[in-house]
Motif scaffolding. Structure first.
Motif, short mmCIF file in Angstrom:
data_model
loop_
_atom_site.label_atom_id
_atom_site.label_comp_id
_atom_site.label_asym_id
_atom_site.label_seq_id
_atom_site.Cartn_x
_atom_site.Cartn_y
_atom_site.Cartn_z
N ARG A 148 -0.31 -37.08 -49.49
CA ARG A 148 -1.75 -36.90 -49.68
C ARG A 148 -2.10 -35.41 -49.74
O ARG A 148 -2.88 -34.97 -50.59
CB ARG A 148 -2.53 -37.60 -48.56
N LYS A 149 -1.51 -34.64 -48.83
CA LYS A 149 -1.76 -33.19 -48.82
C LYS A 149 -1.31 -32.54 -50.13
O LYS A 149 -2.03 -31.74 -50.72
CB LYS A 149 -1.04 -32.54 -47.64
N SER A 150 -0.09 -32.90 -50.57
CA SER A 150 0.43 -32.32 -51.81
C SER A 150 -0.41 -32.72 -53.01
O SER A 150 -0.70 -31.90 -53.89
CB SER A 150 1.88 -32.76 -52.02
N ALA A 151 -0.80 -33.99 -53.05
CA ALA A 151 -1.59 -34.48 -54.18
C ALA A 151 -2.92 -33.74 -54.28
O ALA A 151 -3.33 -33.31 -55.37
CB ALA A 151 -1.83 -35.98 -54.04
N VAL A 152 -3.58 -33.57 -53.16
CA VAL A 152 -4.86 -32.85 -53.15
C VAL A 152 -4.66 -31.40 -53.55
O VAL A 152 -5.43 -30.83 -54.33
CB VAL A 152 -5.52 -32.95 -51.75
N ALA A 153 -3.60 -30.78 -53.04
CA ALA A 153 -3.33 -29.37 -53.35
C ALA A 153 -3.08 -29.16 -54.84
O ALA A 153 -3.51 -28.14 -55.41
CB ALA A 153 -2.13 -28.88 -52.54
N TYR A 154 -2.39 -30.10 -55.47
CA TYR A 154 -2.05 -29.96 -56.89
C TYR A 154 -3.10 -30.53 -57.83
O TYR A 154 -2.98 -30.39 -59.05
CB TYR A 154 -0.70 -30.62 -57.18
N GLY A 155 -4.11 -31.21 -57.28
CA GLY A 155 -5.18 -31.73 -58.13
C GLY A 155 -4.99 -33.15 -58.61
O GLY A 155 -5.62 -33.55 -59.60
N TYR A 156 -4.15 -33.94 -57.92
CA TYR A 156 -3.99 -35.36 -58.28
C TYR A 156 -5.04 -36.20 -57.57
O TYR A 156 -5.52 -35.84 -56.50
CB TYR A 156 -2.61 -35.87 -57.85
N ASP A 157 -5.37 -37.34 -58.17
CA ASP A 157 -6.18 -38.35 -57.49
C ASP A 157 -5.21 -39.22 -56.69
O ASP A 157 -4.45 -40.01 -57.27
CB ASP A 157 -6.93 -39.19 -58.53
N PHE A 158 -5.22 -39.09 -55.37
CA PHE A 158 -4.22 -39.78 -54.55
C PHE A 158 -4.33 -41.30 -54.67
O PHE A 158 -3.35 -42.01 -54.46
CB PHE A 158 -4.35 -39.37 -53.08
N ASN A 159 -5.50 -41.80 -55.04
CA ASN A 159 -5.64 -43.25 -55.21
C ASN A 159 -4.81 -43.76 -56.38
O ASN A 159 -4.53 -44.97 -56.46
CB ASN A 159 -7.11 -43.61 -55.43
N LYS A 160 -4.42 -42.85 -57.28
CA LYS A 160 -3.61 -43.24 -58.43
C LYS A 160 -2.13 -42.88 -58.26
O LYS A 160 -1.33 -43.11 -59.15
CB LYS A 160 -4.15 -42.58 -59.70
N VAL A 161 -1.79 -42.28 -57.11
CA VAL A 161 -0.40 -41.92 -56.83
C VAL A 161 0.32 -43.13 -56.26
O VAL A 161 -0.11 -43.69 -55.24
CB VAL A 161 -0.33 -40.73 -55.85
N LEU A 162 1.42 -43.55 -56.89
CA LEU A 162 2.13 -44.75 -56.48
C LEU A 162 2.91 -44.52 -55.18
O LEU A 162 3.47 -43.45 -54.96
CB LEU A 162 3.09 -45.20 -57.57
N SER A 163 2.95 -45.54 -54.36
CA SER A 163 3.72 -45.49 -53.11
C SER A 163 5.20 -45.72 -53.42
O SER A 163 5.56 -46.12 -54.53
CB SER A 163 3.22 -46.58 -52.16
N PRO A 164 6.10 -45.46 -52.46
CA PRO A 164 7.53 -45.70 -52.70
C PRO A 164 7.81 -47.13 -53.17
O PRO A 164 8.63 -47.33 -54.07
CB PRO A 164 8.16 -45.42 -51.32
N GLU A 165 7.15 -48.11 -52.58
CA GLU A 165 7.39 -49.50 -52.98
C GLU A 165 6.93 -49.74 -54.41
O GLU A 165 7.59 -50.44 -55.19
CB GLU A 165 6.65 -50.46 -52.03
N GLU A 166 5.78 -49.17 -54.77
CA GLU A 166 5.23 -49.40 -56.11
C GLU A 166 6.08 -48.74 -57.19
O GLU A 166 6.33 -49.34 -58.24
CB GLU A 166 3.79 -48.85 -56.16
N ILE A 167 6.55 -47.53 -56.95
CA ILE A 167 7.35 -46.85 -57.97
C ILE A 167 8.72 -47.51 -58.10
O ILE A 167 9.26 -47.64 -59.20
CB ILE A 167 7.48 -45.34 -57.67
N ARG A 168 9.29 -47.97 -56.98
CA ARG A 168 10.61 -48.61 -57.04
C ARG A 168 10.54 -49.95 -57.76
O ARG A 168 11.52 -50.37 -58.38
CB ARG A 168 11.17 -48.79 -55.62
N ALA A 169 9.40 -50.60 -57.66
CA ALA A 169 9.23 -51.86 -58.38
C ALA A 169 9.13 -51.62 -59.89
O ALA A 169 9.45 -52.48 -60.70
CB ALA A 169 7.98 -52.59 -57.88
N GLN A 170 8.70 -50.42 -60.25
CA GLN A 170 8.52 -50.07 -61.67
C GLN A 170 9.77 -49.48 -62.29
O GLN A 170 10.15 -49.82 -63.41
CB GLN A 170 7.35 -49.08 -61.79
#
Length: 753
Positions: free
Chosen positions: A375-397
């Motif tokens: 969350r800290k990194s996403a905010v620092a770099y300008g990402y919307d954390f609500n759209k950042v996939l969790s480990p489980e979500e990315i591994r499923a993809q």
């Protein structure tokens, strides 16, 4: 049209009857002369010190620190001084009423004044052409087309600045205010490109509006329709706004009509500009001599084979390296890195997936804090954390564990996928060779290189000095074979019945234990079927490979090769590629060294049915062979004339067998492509380049993709320090004095009149 020219002539007369025009000319001349002379002087000094200069036209005039860039960075300072009085002086003196009552239209007045500035700009172009003339005297084989493209870009930029200055001059009767306002608008147009970079549509609009770096393509060898249209639209927009401003004093219109006209004009310009910047509508012309800004024919042939669009999906782990590059605010910068390809594949689809997961580092020890850190990194770099996939979500993809969850792009085509990586070097981004290799992998298939591993051969997965990881499997190394179209496979011949059937190239490098009869049979079967191979031995272990070499009709010499040297260890042999190797496409520069650390000699036996091409021989003399065992640290070893030999250290074998053109490399040293030798610190070698060339030969010239171009021919400074002094005299003293005298004479004449 005649009235426009008359107005332009009057404006030029007024301009040159004031000191401003002359001062700008002299200052511009001094700036250009000083910049060019400094650049030439630095290169001439390097040349005198023995440096090899290449591509001097682009080196001196192009790039972020070249002559054209320096002119572009300072050009905005001159234009406000020239445009500040174009209309403001008419407003201040009251002569504007005479213009309104004269039989000329507002359009004619504005176009006449703009034409005067455009003609004055040609004088500045004349100074640039004088610099080109000096470049002709100073640089061998100057690339004139490249320079003319750069000058065109600077002239268009000057005209755009002039139209803006003209408009600002129409807003006030104070010339100083007009000049400052022009600078403010130019600053705003430079800054606007940074606004809204995290929002897709806004990003495209503000980036197009920005004038920052608009001449960069021109001054770096590329004329594009989107940049030409940008300059024409900006010039037209501000001229039209100036005409509308002028008409306020001559025509009565409703407030609604004025506002709607402004809105339609601005929206129309933005829409035309946006459409012109789309890859589908962009047209390019490469002004460089050997088309350096265009893809090579090899890559274009691959693109022509594409039957449907390719898709590029970027997976960004916000916890890992290069996360900032994948951030929304860097999208324009990202797209520009692939502009060479979008030119020819405008329908390419590019998307981004942000996620957080293991970084395969010590950071993983705090895995319970992953979400908080992400969350800290996403905010620092300008990402919307609500759209950042969790480990489980990315591994499923998708499974990115093979990439260590590092920043990676997946290129897909017709259901097939391959990786396109970022690299730990000064460039970072994949270039033409890597992108072309990925496309070819999808169109055909990668070359599979099998490395025997069961008998203690060199490892392709470890970073130890003797291992082959750096050149074969290092994901973030640009030159690694895995990034140039090859698949690396570690082969245990006991693990399956026919482990060599699926590979294209077999590598047998420095086994520690003997091969069994079954293993030798498998290797010989692979060779009998026409498989390509690289076989590398080491002193003292030559007999382990001899059963295979006997089949090939090749033999290692006994002992170890040594070379007398004051700086290096005795078993370090400095070698070079022999001329015969050019016949098979393996060649390096005459001064390029390949280091062989601990090597045997190699020779073909009379009964060999291969065509034999020697590859490497020692550089210089004082090379001899010592019988093993030898202790280089304690034994008294030295060269003598009666020991002198000139051995061949590597051979290329080729033949036609079973309908295939078989290619085999036999090397007396297995270290030449090891991690330690590729990165040797005490000797500048070309082992990496040599290894790349032999694997290209072994892959039947399929990988790496051949993107070689003609060598630059503008590689020499023709003048010496005396000549540079003459240039200084001309540009810094004689010509400025002539201009100053001409200006003073004209001003005195005007005053007397």
């Amino acid at each position: 049209m005649n009235k426009i020219f008359k107005i332009a002539k009057i404006e030029l007369n007024i301009l040159f009857y004031s000191p401003i025009a002359w001062l700008v000319l002299i200052l511009f001349l001094l700036q250009c002369g000083l910049t060019f002379i400094d650049l030439i002087d630095a290169r001439e000094t390097s040349q005198q010190l023995g440096s090899n200069l290449k591509g001097l036209t682009e080196d001196i005039f192009g790039g972020n620190k070249g002559f054209f860039s320096s002119v572009q960075d300072k050009l905005y300072l001159y234009i406000p001084l020239l445009t500040m009085g174009l209309i403001s002086k008419e407003l201040h003196s009251g002569s504007i009423k005479l213009l309104f009552s004269s039989p000329v239209t507002s359009t004619q007045i504005i176009l006449g004044k703009f034409l005067a500035m455009a003609l004055y700009g040609l004088l500045l172009v004349g100074i640039l052409l004088l610099i080109v003339g000096a470049g002709t005297i100073s640089i061998e084989n100057l690339d004139f087309q490249y320079l003319l493209g750069g000058i065109l870009g600077l002239y268009l930029l000057l005209c755009a600045y002039s139209s803006i200055g003209l408009f600002m001059s129409s807003l006030t009767s104070y010339q100083v205010v007009a000049a400052i306002s022009t600078l403010a608008v130019l600053a705003a147009l430079n800054y606007v490109g940074t606004i809204g970079q995290s929002i897709d549509f806004v990003r495209d609009i503000t980036y197009w509006i920005s004038i920052s770096g608009r001449a960069d393509n021109f001054i770096n060898g590329l004329i594009t329709s989107k940049d030409l249209i940008y300059f024409l639209l900006i010039i037209g927009l501000f001229l039209f706004l100036t005409v509308m401003r002028f008409d306020r004093g001559r025509k009565q219109t409703s407030q609604f009509s004025k506002v709607s006209t402004y809105v339609i004009l601005v929206v129309g310009v933005l829409m035309l500009g946006y459409l012109s910047s789309l890859p589908f509508f962009d047209i390019y012309y490469d002004t460089t001599r050997f088309k350096k800004k265009t893809l090579t024919n090899s890559t274009l042939e691959l693109i022509d084979r594409l039957e449907e669009p390719i898709h590029l999906t970027t997976y960004v782990n916000v916890l890992n390296g290069y996360a900032h590059i994948g951030a929304p605010k860097y999208r324009i910068f990202e797209f520009n890195q692939f502009s060479k390809f979008t030119r020819f594949i405008p329908e390419i689809e590019i998307s981004y997936v942000a996620y957080y997961d293991s970084t395969y580092t010590s950071r993983d020890e705090t895995i319970e804090y992953f979400e908080e850190e992400a969350r800290k990194s996403a905010v620092a770099y300008g990402y919307d954390f609500n759209k950042v996939l969790s480990p489980e979500e990315i591994r499923a993809q998708i499974d990115l564990s093979d990439e260590k969850n590092f920043f990676v792009r997946k290129m897909t085509y017709k259901g097939k996928s391959t990786s396109l990586r970022m690299f730990y070097d000064q460039i970072g981004y994949p270039q033409e060779a890597e992108v072309a290799a990925s496309i070819k992998r999808l169109l055909d298939r990668p070359k599979r290189v099998g490395f025997l591993s069961l008998n203690g051969e060199r490892d392709i997965l470890r970073a130890a000095d003797k291992s082959y990881y750096e050149f074969t499997s290092a994901l973030q190394s640009r030159s690694a074979l895995v990034n140039q179209g090859f698949d690396m496979i570690s082969i245990d011949m006991e693990a399956s019945k026919n482990p060599l059937d699926s590979i294209d190239i077999l590598v047998i490098a420095d086994p520690i234990t003997s091969y069994s009869e079954q293993q030798i049979t498998q290797i010989k079967t692979f060779l009998e079927n026409g498989g390509n191979a690289l076989i590398a031995g080491e002193p003292g272990k030559d007999q382990l490979l001899q059963p295979i070499l006997d089949y090939l009709g090749v033999q290692f010499t006994t002992g170890i090769m040594l070379q007398e040297s004051e700086k290096y260890e005795l078993d370090l042999i400095q070698t070079k590629v022999v001329n015969d190797a050019e016949s098979i496409g393996i060649s390096l520069g005459s001064k390029d060294i390949i280091s062989y650390s601990g090597t045997l000699g190699v020779k073909a036996l009379p009964n060999s049915d291969f065509k034999v091409t020697p590859l490497l021989r020692p550089v210089g003399s004082q090379v001899w062979r010592e019988t093993l065992p030898v202790d280089l640290t304690t034994d008294s070893l030295s060269y003598s004339a009666d020991k002198s030999i000139e051995p061949t250290l590597s051979l290329a074998l080729s033949r036609k067998i079973n309908g295939q053109n078989q290619r085999i490399i036999v090397s007396g040293d297995a270290d030449f492509m090891s991690n330690g030798e590729i990165k040797r610190f005490n000797l500048t070698n070309k082992n990496g380049l040599f290894t790349t060339k032999i694997f290209r030969w072994l892959s039947n010239d399929q990988f790496p993709i051949d993107i070689t171009r003609k060598e630059a021919i503008d590689n020499k400074i023709k003048i010496d320090q005396q000549g540079i002094w003459y240039l200084q005299l001309f540009f810094m003293i004689l010509l400025p004095v002539v201009l100053a005298i001409a200006g003073i004479t004209l001003l005195i004449k005007r005053k007397r009149q």
